[in-house]
Design an enzyme around this catalytic site. Structure first.
Site, PDB file in Angstrom:
ATOM      1  N   LYS A 178       6.064   5.269  33.331  1.00  0.00           N
ATOM      2  CA  LYS A 178       6.265   3.829  33.054  1.00  0.00           C
ATOM      3  C   LYS A 178       7.580   3.740  32.300  1.00  0.00           C
ATOM      4  CE  LYS A 178       5.972   0.625  30.624  1.00  0.00           C
ATOM      5  NZ  LYS A 178       7.242  -0.061  30.274  1.00  0.00           N
ATOM      6  N   GLU A 254       7.431  10.989  20.347  1.00  0.00           N
ATOM      7  CA  GLU A 254       8.757  11.128  19.722  1.00  0.00           C
ATOM      8  C   GLU A 254       9.199   9.718  19.378  1.00  0.00           C
ATOM      9  OE1 GLU A 254      12.441  10.763  19.267  1.00  0.00           O
ATOM     10  OE2 GLU A 254      12.721  11.575  21.287  1.00  0.00           O
ATOM     11  N   CYS A 288      17.831   7.755  18.915  1.00  0.00           N
ATOM     12  CA  CYS A 288      16.857   7.944  17.828  1.00  0.00           C
ATOM     13  C   CYS A 288      17.312   8.974  16.818  1.00  0.00           C
ATOM     14  CB  CYS A 288      15.503   8.314  18.390  1.00  0.00           C
ATOM     15  SG  CYS A 288      15.518   9.899  19.209  1.00  0.00           S
ATOM     16  N   GLU A 390      14.765   1.247  10.517  1.00  0.00           N
ATOM     17  CA  GLU A 390      15.592   1.651  11.658  1.00  0.00           C
ATOM     18  C   GLU A 390      16.187   0.413  12.320  1.00  0.00           C
ATOM     19  OE1 GLU A 390      13.604   3.003  15.311  1.00  0.00           O
ATOM     20  OE2 GLU A 390      15.004   4.676  15.393  1.00  0.00           O
TER      21      GLU A 390
HETATM   22  N1  LIG Z   1      14.068   6.779  21.238  1.00  0.00           N
HETATM   23  C1  LIG Z   1      13.642   6.007  20.285  1.00  0.00           C
HETATM   24  O1  LIG Z   1      13.257   6.446  19.242  1.00  0.00           O
HETATM   25  C2  LIG Z   1      13.612   4.574  20.550  1.00  0.00           C
HETATM   26  C3  LIG Z   1      13.329   3.694  19.542  1.00  0.00           C
HETATM   27  N2  LIG Z   1      13.312   2.395  19.800  1.00  0.00           N
HETATM   28  C4  LIG Z   1      13.050   1.493  18.682  1.00  0.00           C
HETATM   29  O2  LIG Z   1      12.039   0.634  19.055  1.00  0.00           O
HETATM   30  C5  LIG Z   1      12.468  -0.723  18.945  1.00  0.00           C
HETATM   31  C6  LIG Z   1      11.816  -1.542  20.012  1.00  0.00           C
HETATM   32  O3  LIG Z   1      12.220  -1.095  21.300  1.00  0.00           O
HETATM   33  P1  LIG Z   1      11.189  -1.126  22.483  1.00  0.00           P
HETATM   34  O4  LIG Z   1      11.799  -0.806  23.768  1.00  0.00           O
HETATM   35  O5  LIG Z   1      10.453  -2.420  22.416  1.00  0.00           O
HETATM   36  O6  LIG Z   1      10.274   0.123  22.090  1.00  0.00           O
HETATM   37  P2  LIG Z   1       8.815   0.363  22.498  1.00  0.00           P
HETATM   38  O7  LIG Z   1       8.278   1.491  21.723  1.00  0.00           O
HETATM   39  O8  LIG Z   1       8.064  -0.905  22.465  1.00  0.00           O
HETATM   40  O9  LIG Z   1       8.946   0.754  24.050  1.00  0.00           O
HETATM   41  C7  LIG Z   1       9.036   2.069  24.542  1.00  0.00           C
HETATM   42  C8  LIG Z   1       8.179   2.171  25.787  1.00  0.00           C
HETATM   43  O10 LIG Z   1       6.809   1.954  25.455  1.00  0.00           O
HETATM   44  C9  LIG Z   1       6.251   0.947  26.292  1.00  0.00           C
HETATM   45  N3  LIG Z   1       5.201   0.266  25.550  1.00  0.00           N
HETATM   46  C10 LIG Z   1       5.347  -0.705  24.631  1.00  0.00           C
HETATM   47  N4  LIG Z   1       4.128  -1.068  24.160  1.00  0.00           N
HETATM   48  C11 LIG Z   1       3.215  -0.306  24.786  1.00  0.00           C
HETATM   49  C12 LIG Z   1       1.789  -0.213  24.736  1.00  0.00           C
HETATM   50  N5  LIG Z   1       1.063  -0.983  23.937  1.00  0.00           N
HETATM   51  N6  LIG Z   1       1.181   0.682  25.528  1.00  0.00           N
HETATM   52  C13 LIG Z   1       1.896   1.480  26.340  1.00  0.00           C
HETATM   53  N7  LIG Z   1       3.233   1.418  26.441  1.00  0.00           N
HETATM   54  C14 LIG Z   1       3.896   0.553  25.675  1.00  0.00           C
HETATM   55  C15 LIG Z   1       7.434   0.086  26.647  1.00  0.00           C
HETATM   56  O11 LIG Z   1       7.174  -0.715  27.761  1.00  0.00           O
HETATM   57  C16 LIG Z   1       8.513   1.140  26.858  1.00  0.00           C
HETATM   58  O12 LIG Z   1       8.382   1.726  28.130  1.00  0.00           O
HETATM   59  C17 LIG Z   1      13.979  -0.611  19.049  1.00  0.00           C
HETATM   60  O13 LIG Z   1      14.609  -1.690  18.474  1.00  0.00           O
HETATM   61  C18 LIG Z   1      14.235   0.653  18.331  1.00  0.00           C
HETATM   62  O14 LIG Z   1      14.267   0.434  16.957  1.00  0.00           O
HETATM   63  C19 LIG Z   1      13.512   1.921  21.060  1.00  0.00           C
HETATM   64  C20 LIG Z   1      13.797   2.737  22.101  1.00  0.00           C
HETATM   65  C21 LIG Z   1      13.902   4.156  21.908  1.00  0.00           C
HETATM   66  O1  LIG Z   2      18.213  15.413  23.749  1.00  0.00           O
HETATM   67  C1  LIG Z   2      17.102  14.902  23.860  1.00  0.00           C
HETATM   68  O2  LIG Z   2      16.209  15.455  24.476  1.00  0.00           O
HETATM   69  C2  LIG Z   2      16.812  13.580  23.283  1.00  0.00           C
HETATM   70  C3  LIG Z   2      17.713  12.834  22.686  1.00  0.00           C
HETATM   71  C4  LIG Z   2      17.533  11.489  22.179  1.00  0.00           C
HETATM   72  C5  LIG Z   2      16.399  10.832  21.926  1.00  0.00           C
HETATM   73  O3  LIG Z   2      15.232  11.430  21.945  1.00  0.00           O
HETATM   74  C6  LIG Z   2      16.339   9.370  21.666  1.00  0.00           C
HETATM   75  O4  LIG Z   2      17.370   8.768  21.394  1.00  0.00           O
HETATM   76  O5  LIG Z   2      15.244   8.811  21.778  1.00  0.00           O
END
Ligand SMILES: NC(=O)C1=CN([C@@H]2O[C@H](COP(=O)(O)OP(=O)(O)OC[C@H]3O[C@@H](n4cnc5c(N)ncnc54)[C@H](O)[C@@H]3O)[C@@H](O)[C@H]2O)C=CC1
Ligand SMILES: O=C(O)/C=C/C=C(\O)C(=O)O
Length: 486
Positions: A178, A254, A288, A390
Site C-alpha cells: 500500500k 520505522e 526521516c 518532527e
Molecule cells: N519516513 C518517515 O519517517 C516519514 C515520516 N513522515 C512523517 O509523517 C507525517 C505525516 O505523513 P503521512 O504520509 O501522513 O504519514 P503516515 O504515517 O500517515 O503515512 C505513511 C503510510 O501509512 C499509511 N497509513 C496511514 N494511516 C494508516 C492506518 N491507519 N492504517 C494503515 N496504513 C495507514 C499511509 O496511507 C501511508 O501509506 C509527515 O509530515 C512526517 O512528519 C511521513 C513520511 C515518511
Molecule cells: O536508506 C534507507 O533504507 C532509508 C532511508 C530513509 C528513510 O527510511 C526515510 O526517510 O524514511
C-alpha cells in the site's frame, strides 16, 4: 488522463466502488492523473492472490531461482530507469539530480543486496549430548512467513517500498503493497516490471488508497496477512501495532525522528558543512534520518552558522528536469501547510531566522506548487516545540554547546531515537559519543552513508525492530528448530 490502477494477481484493475482520487504534481499543483482507491473487495482479492501464490510456482521455487528472478527485476528497473525517474519526480517534485543518484539506483539495488546476504547466511546448528551417548542434532530451518503487508510513505517512495519488498520476496514471501496516497506511480510501474520478468501472478500486489477506513486499514487488519512492515509517522505506527496485535502478527516499524547533528570544534569544517547541508536540506528535508537539531561547539558556532547560511542561499530551486536544480518543492499542499505552520511557530517561540522562513517567489507557472524556503533558526529554548517535534521540512535549528557531557544530554533529550551525525576528527571522542547516542543509526563524519548489510531501524519512538542484512532475515522468515535424535 493517466490512471493509476491497483495491481492484483498480475493484472491492473479498477475498483468495484469506482472511487478515485487525484494525484497532483507538487511542482505546480497540476493534475497528474486519477488513482483507483481500493476498497475492502480489492484488498481481499489482493491478499487472496498473495496467499494463493504461496502454493503455486513461487512457493516451489528454490532460493537460487528466486534470487535469479529478483536480479532480473533489479536489471529491468535499471533498463527502465528514465521512466521510473520521471514517475518518481512527477509524484514528489524532487530534482532528477537527487532521484537519479539516490531513489532509482537504490530501488534496483534493494532487489540485489539482500539476495547476497541470504545466499551466504549459514544455518544455526547445535549438537546435543544425550544419556545414550548417541546425541541429537539441532538445526535451524527458515520458512517464509506468508503474505507480508508493506505500508510505505511518500518521501522516498520506490526506495523505501523496495527496501521491504526485496527481502520479503527473496525470503519466499508474497507481498501486498500500500504505497502512500501521495505517490502511487512507481509502485504501479513496478507491477509492469514484475510481469515482464516473469514473477508469478499474485507474488507482488499493489492496492492504492489512504489509511483509516481505506486500503491501509483494510490491509493491516486482514487476518490472512502474516506480518506488517511500515515506514511513516510514529502515531500511524501505533495504530498499525494495534491492528497487528489481533492474531499476534509480527511488525517492523520505522518511524519518525528529530535527529541531532553534533559538530565539535575539532571537526573538519568543510566536511561538517557539506554533510549538514545534505542532512538538513536534501529531498527538501523530507528524510526521516535528516538533521533538524544541530549542536555546534561554541568556539566555531558563529562561523558554522554563517557558512551554513551561505550554503543554503546558494541552493538552486527549480523544476525536477533542470540538471542544475538541487532543491524542489515539498510533496503536497497539505505538507506545505504543516511545514509553514512550524515556520510561523518558530518565530512565535522566539527564533532568530538566519535565512528563509517563508515561501519563495517561483514565478507564475510554479507559484501554485508546494514550495517553501530552506530555513535556518537559532535562539530557540530547548523546550520549544520546533526543537522537539518532527517538522519533516527543509529546516534546522542551530544551538551552541560547551561540553561533551552537555551535548550528549541535549542530543538524547527527545522521545525519538532514529539517527545522529557526529562531526569530529578525534576518533576516541567519536566512538565515545556515538555509543552514548540513544539511536538506531549513528554516523561519524558522514550522513546517509548506507551499507545495506547493516541493521537499520530506530530506538525509542522511532520504531521497533531492525531490517537490513541478517536482521531482515529475522523479520521475513519463521525460524523452526529441527531436533534429530541420532
Ligand atoms: N519516513 C518517515 O519517517 C516519514 C515520516 N513522515 C512523517 O509523517 C507525517 C505525516 O505523513 P503521512 O504520509 O501522513 O504519514 P503516515 O504515517 O500517515 O503515512 C505513511 C503510510 O501509512 C499509511 N497509513 C496511514 N494511516 C494508516 C492506518 N491507519 N492504517 C494503515 N496504513 C495507514 C499511509 O496511507 C501511508 O501509506 C509527515 O509530515 C512526517 O512528519 C511521513 C513520511 C515518511
Ligand atoms: O536508506 C534507507 O533504507 C532509508 C532511508 C530513509 C528513510 O527510511 C526515510 O526517510 O524514511
Amino acid at each position: 488522463m493517466h490512471e493509476f490502477k491497483n495491481f492484483i494477481n498480475g493484472e491492473f484493475v479498477t475498483t468495484a466502488s469506482g472511487k478515485t482520487f487525484e494525484n497532483r504534481n507538487p511542482v505546480d499543483n497540476s493534475l497528474l492523473g486519477l488513482v483507483h482507491e481500493a476498497g475492502q473487495p480489492e484488498v481481499d482479492a489482493a491478499v487472496k492472490a498473495a496467499k494463493a501464490a504461496m502454493q503455486g510456482p513461487w512457493g516451489k521455487m528454490t532460493q537460487a531461482e528466486r534470487i535469479q528472478l529478483l536480479d532480473k527485476v533489479a536489471n529491468r528497473i535499471n533498463e527502465r530507469f528514465d521512466e521510473f525517474l520521471d514517475a518518481e519526480c512527477k509524484d514528489t517534485g524532487k530534482p532528477h539530480k537527487i532521484a537519479s543518484h539516490i531513489d532509482i539506483p537504490r530501488g534496483a539495488a534493494n532487489f540485489k543486496a539482500f539476495s547476497e546476504t541470504l545466499a551466504n547466511h549459514p544455518t544455526e546448528a547445535f549438537k546435543l549430548d544425550t544419556p545414550d551417548g548417541r546425541g541429537a542434532l539441532n538445526y535451524g530451518h527458515r520458512t517464509p512467513k506468508g503474505v507480508i503487508a508493506v505500508i510505505s510513505p511518500w518521501n522516498l517512495p520506490l526506495l523505501l517500498m523496495t527496501w521491504k519488498v526485496g527481502p520479503a520476496l527473496a525470503c519466499g514471501n508474497t507481498v501486498v503493497v500500500k504505497p502512500s496516497e501521495e505517490t502511487p506511480a512507481t509502485a504501479t510501474l513496478l507491477g509492469e516490471v514484475m510481469n515482464e520478468c516473469g514473477v508469478p501472478k499474485g507474488v507482488y500486489n499493489v492496492v492504492h488508497g489512504f489509511g483509516p477506513d481505506s486500503a491501509g486499514a483494510f490491509l493491516t487488519e486482514h487476518p490472512d496477512v502474516s506480518a506488517i512492515t511500515f515506514t511513516g509517522e510514529t502515531r500511524t505506527g501505533e495504530i498499525i501495532m494495534r491492528a497487528a496485535s489481533v492474531g499476534l502478527r509480527n511488525i517492523s516499524l520505522e518511524c519518525g525522528g528529530k535527529n541531532p547533528g553534533i559538530v565539535f570544534a575539532d571537526c573538519d569544517m568543510d566536511k561538517a558543512i557539506e554533510g549538514t547541508m545534505r542532512s538538513a536540506f536534501v529531498n527538501c528535508g523530507q528524510v526521516c534520518l535528516g538533521t533538524e537539531r544541530v549542536y555546534v561547539e561554541r568556539p566555531i558556532f558563529d562561523e558554522f552558522v554563517q557558512r551554513l547560511k551561505e550554503g543554503v542561499e546558494k541552493l538552486k530551486l527549480g523544476v525536477p528536469e533542470d540538471p542544475e536544480v538541487d532543491f524542489g518543492p515539498l510533496v503536497s499542499q497539505e505538507h506545505k501547510e504543516k511545514v509553514l505552520s512550524y515556520y510561523r511557530l518558530a518565530v512565535e517561540e522566539g527564533a532568530t531566522v538566519v535565512t528563509g522562513g517563508g515561501v519563495p517567489e517561483m514565478g507564475e507557472a510554479l507559484n501554485a506548487g508546494a514550495w517553501v524556503e530552506p530555513t535556518i533558526w537559532t535562539g530557540l529554548p530547548d523546550d520549544a516545540r520546533v526543537v522537539r517535534e518532527e517538522v519533516f521540512g527543509p529546516c534546522c535549528h542551530i544551538r551552541p554547546f560547551d561540553t561533551e557531557e552537555e551535548v550528549i544530554e541535549l542530543a538524547n533529550d527527545t522521545k525519538y531515537g532514529l539517527s545522529a551525525a557526529i562531526w569530529t576528527e578525534n576518533s576516541a571522542r567519536a566512538s565515545r559519543v556515538a555509543e552514548a547516542m540513544e539511536v538506531g543509526i549513528c554516523w561519524v563524519n558522514s550522513w546517509f552513508l548506507r551499507d545495506l548489510r547493516t541493521a537499520f531501524g530506530g530506538a525509542k519512538e522511532s520504531g521497533i525492530g531492525r531490517e537490513g542484512g541478517v536482521h531482515g532475515l529475522e523479520f521475513y522468515t519463521e525460524l523452526k528448530n529441527v531436533c534429530i535424535k541420532l
